[in-house]
Scaffold this motif. Structure first.
Motif, PDB file in Angstrom:
ATOM      1  N   GLU A 187      -5.343   5.942  -3.200  1.00 13.06           N
ATOM      2  CA  GLU A 187      -5.832   4.697  -3.786  1.00 13.06           C
ATOM      3  C   GLU A 187      -5.046   4.341  -5.048  1.00 13.06           C
ATOM      4  O   GLU A 187      -4.773   5.189  -5.898  1.00 13.06           O
ATOM      5  N   GLY A 188      -4.665   3.086  -5.137  1.00 13.27           N
ATOM      6  CA  GLY A 188      -3.959   2.600  -6.307  1.00 13.27           C
ATOM      7  C   GLY A 188      -2.447   2.771  -6.261  1.00 13.27           C
ATOM      8  O   GLY A 188      -1.750   2.357  -7.171  1.00 13.27           O
ATOM      9  N   VAL A 189      -1.926   3.378  -5.200  1.00  8.94           N
ATOM     10  CA  VAL A 189      -0.480   3.593  -5.083  1.00  8.94           C
ATOM     11  C   VAL A 189       0.138   2.398  -4.376  1.00  8.94           C
ATOM     12  O   VAL A 189      -0.254   2.048  -3.260  1.00  8.94           O
ATOM     13  N   THR A 190       1.077   1.756  -5.037  1.00 10.81           N
ATOM     14  CA  THR A 190       1.777   0.606  -4.460  1.00 10.81           C
ATOM     15  C   THR A 190       3.271   0.777  -4.700  1.00 10.81           C
ATOM     16  O   THR A 190       3.697   1.619  -5.484  1.00 10.81           O
ATOM     17  N   SER A 191       4.055  -0.036  -4.016  1.00 12.41           N
ATOM     18  CA  SER A 191       5.506   0.017  -4.205  1.00 12.41           C
ATOM     19  C   SER A 191       6.108  -1.334  -3.852  1.00 12.41           C
ATOM     20  O   SER A 191       5.468  -2.175  -3.224  1.00 12.41           O
ATOM     21  N   GLU A 192       7.348  -1.489  -4.236  1.00 16.62           N
ATOM     22  CA  GLU A 192       8.105  -2.668  -3.846  1.00 16.62           C
ATOM     23  C   GLU A 192       8.653  -2.447  -2.440  1.00 16.62           C
ATOM     24  O   GLU A 192       8.733  -1.320  -1.957  1.00 16.62           O
ATOM     25  N   ASN A 193       9.049  -3.542  -1.790  1.00 16.28           N
ATOM     26  CA  ASN A 193       9.706  -3.423  -0.492  1.00 16.28           C
ATOM     27  C   ASN A 193      11.096  -2.850  -0.681  1.00 16.28           C
ATOM     28  O   ASN A 193      11.808  -3.220  -1.608  1.00 16.28           O
ATOM     29  N   LYS A 194      11.469  -1.941   0.205  1.00 19.64           N
ATOM     30  CA  LYS A 194      12.784  -1.300   0.154  1.00 19.64           C
ATOM     31  C   LYS A 194      13.372  -1.285   1.557  1.00 19.64           C
ATOM     32  O   LYS A 194      12.657  -1.300   2.547  1.00 19.64           O
ATOM     33  N   MET A 195      14.684  -1.233   1.613  1.00 14.97           N
ATOM     34  CA  MET A 195      15.393  -1.130   2.891  1.00 14.97           C
ATOM     35  C   MET A 195      15.669   0.341   3.175  1.00 14.97           C
ATOM     36  O   MET A 195      16.232   1.037   2.332  1.00 14.97           O
ATOM     37  N   GLN A 236      10.891  13.362   2.718  1.00 15.04           N
ATOM     38  CA  GLN A 236      11.544  13.425   1.413  1.00 15.04           C
ATOM     39  C   GLN A 236      11.973  12.041   0.935  1.00 15.04           C
ATOM     40  O   GLN A 236      12.079  11.793  -0.252  1.00 15.04           O
ATOM     41  N   GLU A 237      12.186  11.111   1.866  1.00 10.02           N
ATOM     42  CA  GLU A 237      12.556   9.738   1.493  1.00 10.02           C
ATOM     43  C   GLU A 237      11.427   9.016   0.767  1.00 10.02           C
ATOM     44  O   GLU A 237      11.664   8.032   0.081  1.00 10.02           O
ATOM     45  N   ILE A 238      10.199   9.499   0.915  1.00 11.16           N
ATOM     46  CA  ILE A 238       9.082   8.918   0.157  1.00 11.16           C
ATOM     47  C   ILE A 238       9.392   9.021  -1.331  1.00 11.16           C
ATOM     48  O   ILE A 238       9.225   8.055  -2.079  1.00 11.16           O
ATOM     49  N   TYR A 239       9.861  10.184  -1.750  1.00  5.65           N
ATOM     50  CA  TYR A 239      10.183  10.366  -3.166  1.00  5.65           C
ATOM     51  C   TYR A 239      11.558   9.801  -3.512  1.00  5.65           C
ATOM     52  O   TYR A 239      11.726   9.172  -4.545  1.00  5.65           O
ATOM     53  N   ASN A 240      12.544  10.017  -2.646  1.00  6.00           N
ATOM     54  CA  ASN A 240      13.903   9.560  -2.948  1.00  6.00           C
ATOM     55  C   ASN A 240      14.002   8.042  -3.054  1.00  6.00           C
ATOM     56  O   ASN A 240      14.686   7.524  -3.926  1.00  6.00           O
ATOM     57  N   THR A 241      13.344   7.322  -2.174  1.00  5.69           N
ATOM     58  CA  THR A 241      13.458   5.866  -2.129  1.00  5.69           C
ATOM     59  C   THR A 241      12.383   5.173  -2.954  1.00  5.69           C
ATOM     60  O   THR A 241      12.680   4.304  -3.766  1.00  5.69           O
ATOM     61  N   TYR A 242      11.131   5.542  -2.739  1.00  8.73           N
ATOM     62  CA  TYR A 242      10.024   4.864  -3.416  1.00  8.73           C
ATOM     63  C   TYR A 242       9.651   5.523  -4.749  1.00  8.73           C
ATOM     64  O   TYR A 242       8.844   4.981  -5.501  1.00  8.73           O
ATOM     65  N   GLU A 243      10.180   6.710  -5.015  1.00 13.23           N
ATOM     66  CA  GLU A 243       9.911   7.465  -6.232  1.00 13.23           C
ATOM     67  C   GLU A 243       8.425   7.769  -6.411  1.00 13.23           C
ATOM     68  O   GLU A 243       7.885   7.721  -7.514  1.00 13.23           O
ATOM     69  N   GLY A 255       1.057  10.032  -3.266  1.00 10.17           N
ATOM     70  CA  GLY A 255       0.441   9.776  -4.557  1.00 10.17           C
ATOM     71  C   GLY A 255       0.647  10.966  -5.461  1.00 10.17           C
ATOM     72  O   GLY A 255       1.499  11.815  -5.218  1.00 10.17           O
ATOM     73  N   PHE A 256      -0.148  11.049  -6.485  1.00 11.83           N
ATOM     74  CA  PHE A 256       0.023  12.086  -7.490  1.00 11.83           C
ATOM     75  C   PHE A 256      -1.097  13.102  -7.357  1.00 11.83           C
ATOM     76  O   PHE A 256      -2.263  12.766  -7.530  1.00 11.83           O
ATOM     77  N   TYR A 296      12.313  26.222   1.671  1.00 14.78           N
ATOM     78  CA  TYR A 296      12.499  25.341   0.531  1.00 14.78           C
ATOM     79  C   TYR A 296      11.997  23.934   0.779  1.00 14.78           C
ATOM     80  O   TYR A 296      11.730  23.209  -0.151  1.00 14.78           O
ATOM     81  N   LYS A 297      11.819  23.517   2.016  1.00 14.83           N
ATOM     82  CA  LYS A 297      11.412  22.143   2.296  1.00 14.83           C
ATOM     83  C   LYS A 297       9.921  21.922   2.062  1.00 14.83           C
ATOM     84  O   LYS A 297       9.467  20.808   2.042  1.00 14.83           O
ATOM     85  N   ILE A 298       9.140  22.987   1.896  1.00 16.77           N
ATOM     86  CA  ILE A 298       7.707  22.826   1.669  1.00 16.77           C
ATOM     87  C   ILE A 298       7.458  22.281   0.261  1.00 16.77           C
ATOM     88  O   ILE A 298       6.607  21.463   0.036  1.00 16.77           O
ATOM     89  N   ILE A 299       8.226  22.721  -0.720  1.00 11.43           N
ATOM     90  CA  ILE A 299       8.071  22.237  -2.092  1.00 11.43           C
ATOM     91  C   ILE A 299       8.778  20.899  -2.200  1.00 11.43           C
ATOM     92  O   ILE A 299       9.937  20.776  -1.851  1.00 11.43           O
ATOM     93  N   ASN A 300       8.077  19.882  -2.667  1.00 15.05           N
ATOM     94  CA  ASN A 300       8.729  18.582  -2.727  1.00 15.05           C
ATOM     95  C   ASN A 300       9.054  18.148  -4.150  1.00 15.05           C
ATOM     96  O   ASN A 300       9.811  17.202  -4.338  1.00 15.05           O
ATOM     97  N   ARG A 301       8.510  18.811  -5.178  1.00 16.05           N
ATOM     98  CA  ARG A 301       8.829  18.414  -6.533  1.00 16.05           C
ATOM     99  C   ARG A 301       8.321  19.451  -7.517  1.00 16.05           C
ATOM    100  O   ARG A 301       7.214  19.949  -7.379  1.00 16.05           O
ATOM    101  N   ILE A 302       9.145  19.772  -8.491  1.00 17.58           N
ATOM    102  CA  ILE A 302       8.740  20.683  -9.549  1.00 17.58           C
ATOM    103  C   ILE A 302       9.074  20.004 -10.862  1.00 17.58           C
ATOM    104  O   ILE A 302      10.180  19.492 -11.046  1.00 17.58           O
TER     105      ILE A 302
END
Length: 177
Positions: free
Chosen positions: A95-103, A116-123, A136-137, A164-170
């Motif tokens: 809830e409350g998570v939004t983003s801009e349109n991206k290609m 992983q593109e969720i974080y790489n592209t939409y941050e 979300g967070f 290593y692919k299980i951890i997505n951010r530290i």
């Protein structure tokens, strides 16, 4: 054979090894458990918008495609791809998570790489709760304390970076020093 930890399954993919130690008269057992999420490293992400294409969006059922959309559209495509590939996973945008349109463009990508593109592209970070992937967070922290020692029957813990692919951010917290 599997073990459950925090309601998630971990499987033994290789026969555990055992050896006898003459120095301290005990057996040493080594078992490697692999997360159930390992399947996401082996299943392709398909261009499946809906089951019947009734919403007027192009559907190719291909693994090579591009689309322009926000995080909700991306989550919807992931959910339809999970359904198409018959994986028992789902994606939820918190809830409350939004983003801009991206290609975004994909060419024969496995779902683990696409996540992983969720974080790489939409941050926006993502996290797992069982088989539900939340975008979300996370406010959860790991509070389980692993105990080892001769009284707890676990003498040492060794971790290698094979999953290593299980951890997505530290993130680190500290001073400028």
């Amino acid at each position: 054979v599997y073990v459950k930890f925090n309601d998630e399954r971990y499987y033994i993919k290789q026969v555990p090894s055992s050896s006898y130690s003459n120095t301290d008269v005990r057996y040493i057992h080594e078992a490697t458990f692999v997360s159930e999420r390992e399947i996401l490293n082996n299943v392709y992400f398909f261009d499946v918008v809906t089951d019947d294409g009734a919403d007027g969006k192009p559907v190719s059922n291909s693994t090579t495609f591009s689309f322009y959309g926000n995080i909700q559209e991306f989550a919807s495509r992931l959910n339809h791809s999970f359904k198409y590939t018959m994986l028992d996973y789902s994606v939820v945008v918190d809830e409350g998570v939004t983003s801009e349109n991206k290609m975004l463009s994909f060419s024969d990508q496995f779902i683990a790489n696409v996540l992983q593109e969720i974080y790489n592209t939409y941050e926006i970070p993502y996290y797992f709760i069982g088989k539900e992937i939340h975008i979300g967070f996370a406010e959860n922290e790991i509070d389980y304390v692993f105990k080892y020692g001769i009284k707890n029957s676990l003498l040492s813990i060794n971790k290698n970076n094979s999953n290593y692919k299980i951890i997505n951010r530290i993130s680190g917290i500290g001073s400028a020093d």
